[in-house]
Design a protein around this motif. Structure first.
Motif, PDB file in Angstrom:
ATOM      1  N   UNK A   1       7.039  10.513 -18.942  1.00  0.00           N
ATOM      2  CA  UNK A   1       7.289  10.024 -17.588  1.00  0.00           C
ATOM      3  C   UNK A   1       5.975   9.686 -16.876  1.00  0.00           C
ATOM      4  N   UNK A   2       4.931  10.460 -17.157  1.00  0.00           N
ATOM      5  CA  UNK A   2       3.625  10.156 -16.555  1.00  0.00           C
ATOM      6  C   UNK A   2       3.130   8.797 -17.018  1.00  0.00           C
ATOM      7  N   UNK A   3       3.242   8.514 -18.340  1.00  0.00           N
ATOM      8  CA  UNK A   3       2.801   7.222 -18.847  1.00  0.00           C
ATOM      9  C   UNK A   3       3.665   6.090 -18.295  1.00  0.00           C
ATOM     10  N   UNK A   4       4.936   6.366 -18.086  1.00  0.00           N
ATOM     11  CA  UNK A   4       5.818   5.342 -17.535  1.00  0.00           C
ATOM     12  C   UNK A   4       5.392   4.958 -16.104  1.00  0.00           C
ATOM     13  N   UNK A   5       5.094   5.958 -15.300  1.00  0.00           N
ATOM     14  CA  UNK A   5       4.662   5.663 -13.928  1.00  0.00           C
ATOM     15  C   UNK A   5       3.261   5.042 -13.903  1.00  0.00           C
ATOM     16  N   UNK A   6       2.418   5.396 -14.836  1.00  0.00           N
ATOM     17  CA  UNK A   6       1.111   4.741 -14.914  1.00  0.00           C
ATOM     18  C   UNK A   6       1.252   3.268 -15.277  1.00  0.00           C
ATOM     19  N   UNK A   7       2.216   2.959 -16.139  1.00  0.00           N
ATOM     20  CA  UNK A   7       2.494   1.555 -16.436  1.00  0.00           C
ATOM     21  C   UNK A   7       3.023   0.821 -15.204  1.00  0.00           C
ATOM     22  N   UNK A   8       3.862   1.511 -14.425  1.00  0.00           N
ATOM     23  CA  UNK A   8       4.348   0.911 -13.177  1.00  0.00           C
ATOM     24  C   UNK A   8       3.201   0.633 -12.218  1.00  0.00           C
TER      25      UNK A   8
ATOM     26  N   UNK B   1       0.813  -1.217   0.000  1.00  0.00           N
ATOM     27  CA  UNK B   1       0.000   0.000   0.000  1.00  0.00           C
ATOM     28  C   UNK B   1       0.843   1.261   0.000  1.00  0.00           C
ATOM     29  N   UNK B   2       1.952   1.259   0.754  1.00  0.00           N
ATOM     30  CA  UNK B   2       2.827   2.424   0.760  1.00  0.00           C
ATOM     31  C   UNK B   2       3.498   2.629  -0.598  1.00  0.00           C
ATOM     32  N   UNK B   3       3.820   1.508  -1.276  1.00  0.00           N
ATOM     33  CA  UNK B   3       4.390   1.624  -2.616  1.00  0.00           C
ATOM     34  C   UNK B   3       3.373   2.225  -3.587  1.00  0.00           C
ATOM     35  N   UNK B   4       2.105   1.885  -3.443  1.00  0.00           N
ATOM     36  CA  UNK B   4       1.073   2.473  -4.294  1.00  0.00           C
ATOM     37  C   UNK B   4       0.973   3.976  -4.059  1.00  0.00           C
ATOM     38  N   UNK B   5       1.038   4.413  -2.790  1.00  0.00           N
ATOM     39  CA  UNK B   5       1.014   5.846  -2.506  1.00  0.00           C
ATOM     40  C   UNK B   5       2.209   6.549  -3.148  1.00  0.00           C
ATOM     41  N   UNK B   6       3.383   5.882  -3.154  1.00  0.00           N
ATOM     42  CA  UNK B   6       4.569   6.479  -3.764  1.00  0.00           C
ATOM     43  C   UNK B   6       4.395   6.642  -5.272  1.00  0.00           C
ATOM     44  N   UNK B   7       3.818   5.635  -5.925  1.00  0.00           N
ATOM     45  CA  UNK B   7       3.589   5.730  -7.371  1.00  0.00           C
ATOM     46  C   UNK B   7       2.589   6.843  -7.676  1.00  0.00           C
ATOM     47  N   UNK B   8       1.566   6.975  -6.865  1.00  0.00           N
ATOM     48  CA  UNK B   8       0.585   8.042  -7.077  1.00  0.00           C
ATOM     49  C   UNK B   8       1.240   9.416  -6.964  1.00  0.00           C
ATOM     50  N   UNK B   9       2.131   9.592  -6.008  1.00  0.00           N
ATOM     51  CA  UNK B   9       2.816  10.885  -5.881  1.00  0.00           C
ATOM     52  C   UNK B   9       3.683  11.165  -7.114  1.00  0.00           C
ATOM     53  N   UNK B  10       4.308  10.138  -7.660  1.00  0.00           N
ATOM     54  CA  UNK B  10       5.132  10.334  -8.868  1.00  0.00           C
ATOM     55  C   UNK B  10       4.273  10.730 -10.067  1.00  0.00           C
TER      56      UNK B  10
ATOM     57  N   UNK C   1      -4.141  17.983  -6.847  1.00  0.00           N
ATOM     58  CA  UNK C   1      -5.057  18.503  -5.838  1.00  0.00           C
ATOM     59  C   UNK C   1      -5.495  17.408  -4.895  1.00  0.00           C
ATOM     60  N   UNK C   2      -6.310  17.792  -3.916  1.00  0.00           N
ATOM     61  CA  UNK C   2      -6.811  16.823  -2.950  1.00  0.00           C
ATOM     62  C   UNK C   2      -7.711  15.816  -3.652  1.00  0.00           C
ATOM     63  N   UNK C   3      -7.652  14.573  -3.199  1.00  0.00           N
ATOM     64  CA  UNK C   3      -8.386  13.512  -3.880  1.00  0.00           C
ATOM     65  C   UNK C   3      -9.885  13.595  -3.658  1.00  0.00           C
ATOM     66  N   UNK C   4     -10.326  14.392  -2.694  1.00  0.00           N
ATOM     67  CA  UNK C   4     -11.761  14.476  -2.454  1.00  0.00           C
ATOM     68  C   UNK C   4     -12.408  15.680  -3.115  1.00  0.00           C
ATOM     69  N   UNK C   5     -11.676  16.407  -3.958  1.00  0.00           N
ATOM     70  CA  UNK C   5     -12.267  17.524  -4.682  1.00  0.00           C
ATOM     71  C   UNK C   5     -13.116  17.011  -5.830  1.00  0.00           C
TER      72      UNK C   5
ATOM     73  N   UNK D   1       1.396  12.331  -9.990  1.00  0.00           N
ATOM     74  CA  UNK D   1       0.971  13.725  -9.800  1.00  0.00           C
ATOM     75  C   UNK D   1       2.127  14.695 -10.072  1.00  0.00           C
ATOM     76  N   UNK D   2       3.332  14.280  -9.712  1.00  0.00           N
ATOM     77  CA  UNK D   2       4.492  15.145  -9.911  1.00  0.00           C
ATOM     78  C   UNK D   2       4.694  15.462 -11.383  1.00  0.00           C
TER      79      UNK D   2
END
Length: 379
Positions: A169-176, A137-146, A197-201, A148-149
């Protein structure tokens, strides 16, 4: 300034920190209210839930029984059975709730909850640690931050080649991300967390380009919106609502008797009932009482009897007469027949009464004091 670093050295974006703070505060407030309710009901023990992919701080407290109050420390206590009187059962208590919180339970973004523990009834299950799931789960949060970056970078650059590189790079991280979710079927992809942005917007606030008009939103259920105003408003809310809004709120099933009484009271304030007519001023209490009884006991004529004289009602052989009669025509009121004709406040002498009657009887025979017109409603 779009981010800051806390005392632990963690960097937070303002939107992410606000989302975390609100979620954590709401969860803690709900737990605290629940604890106060259990204490008022005489419940002293609670049990911690078993959440998947628990963090190392919460893992020692999963499925453990805690005391709402009292001292900390693990111990065994004797408490009365939940359904059997005078039967004591031993319960192993891992500590107090405050002790568990100081050790890390219910930390920011914690998914654990506590519920009432009934001795002899509630069954405690054995917690199954899942450190691998937590790391996944923490690895998934890390990929999500990448993701968004690089989406932020693609939106900020001005050169086409830099935007192309950021999108790559966005497509690369989405593939990851897809590969990571395939390796861990227990996880699910939260695409809202991959947006800026915040995920609840709302979606239009996360993805709308600068200058792009906001799309039209679907209006919420109007009855329940107006019902929420009635339930959660202050003393001035009812006065601000229109008649149509209060009528719309009455269609909501969420209103209780108290809410409906508030609406009824406000409508009574806006539309007070008509004042009662003035009492008869004949000066004779007996005649006033008789006038009220006439109004209550003598019903008005039904539509089939309109246009006929009261004296002719029930007499089909007599030629019909118009009622009320034309101006100048003689009128013979009959109180016994239920005449709806007007009663006059003046007394006229009568020659039809016997000579043996008293002056008051002769006056009562011809004096009528009707308080209201025949069409007026009875009181």
């Amino acid at each position: 300034m779009t981010s800051f670093t806390d005392r632990a050295g963690r960097r937070w974006k303002h939107t992410s920190y606000a989302e975390m703070a609100v979620r954590t505060a709401v969860g803690r407030a709900a737990t605290e209210v629940h604890m106060r309710t259990l204490e008022a009901a005489g419940v002293e023990l609670v049990i911690v839930s078993n959440s998947p992919r628990e963090c190392p701080l919460c893992r020692p407290w999963e499925t453990r029984v805690l005391a709402i109050g009292g001292p900390g420390g693990a111990r065994t206590v004797e408490v009365e059975h939940g359904t059997r009187d005078d039967e004591m059962v031993p319960v192993r208590v891992a500590g107090s709730l405050d002790e568990a919180r100081r050790a890390g339970l219910q930390h920011p973004n914690c998914r654990h909850s506590v519920s009432a523990y009934t001795p002899g009834i509630t069954r405690t299950e054995t917690a199954r640690p899942d450190p691998e799931g937590y790391e996944a789960g923490q690895r998934q949060r890390e990929i999500e931050r990448a993701i968004r970056k690089y989406k932020r970078r693609a939106a900020a650059v001005t050169k086409p080649e830099e935007r192309t590189a950021a999108n790559a790079k966005t497509r690369q991280w989405q593939s990851t991300m897809r590969d990571h979710l395939t390796a861990h079927p227990g996880l699910r992809r939260l695409r809202a967390r991959e947006q800026e942005g915040a995920s609840n917007l709302p979606p239009e606030q996360r993805t709308r380009a600068p200058g792009q008009p906001a799309p039209t939103r679907t209006a919420p259920s109007t009855p329940y919106v107006q019902a929420a105003r009635v339930r959660s408003g202050d003393d001035g809310t009812m006065g601000e609502m229109t008649d149509d809004e209060m009528g719309t709120a009455m269609r909501a099933a969420s209103l209780d008797d108290r809410d409906r009484n508030l609406i009824a009271s406000e409508l009574d304030r806006r539309y007070p009932p008509d004042p009662l007519p003035a009492p008869a001023a004949t000066g004779d209490a007996v005649e006033d009482l008789l006038a009220d009884l006439d109004d209550a006991l003598n019903p008005l004529p039904v539509p089939e009897e309109w246009g006929r004289s009261p004296a002719m009602l029930g007499s089909p052989t007599t030629s019909p007469q118009l009622w009320p009669p034309p101006s100048g025509a003689p009128v013979t009121p009959s109180r016994a027949s239920g005449s709806p004709g007007p009663r006059h406040g003046k007394c006229t002498p009568s020659t039809s009464t016997g000579s043996t009657s008293t002056p008051k009887q002769r006056a009562a025979a011809t004096c009528s004091t009707r308080r209201r017109s025949p069409t007026a409603s009875t009181r």
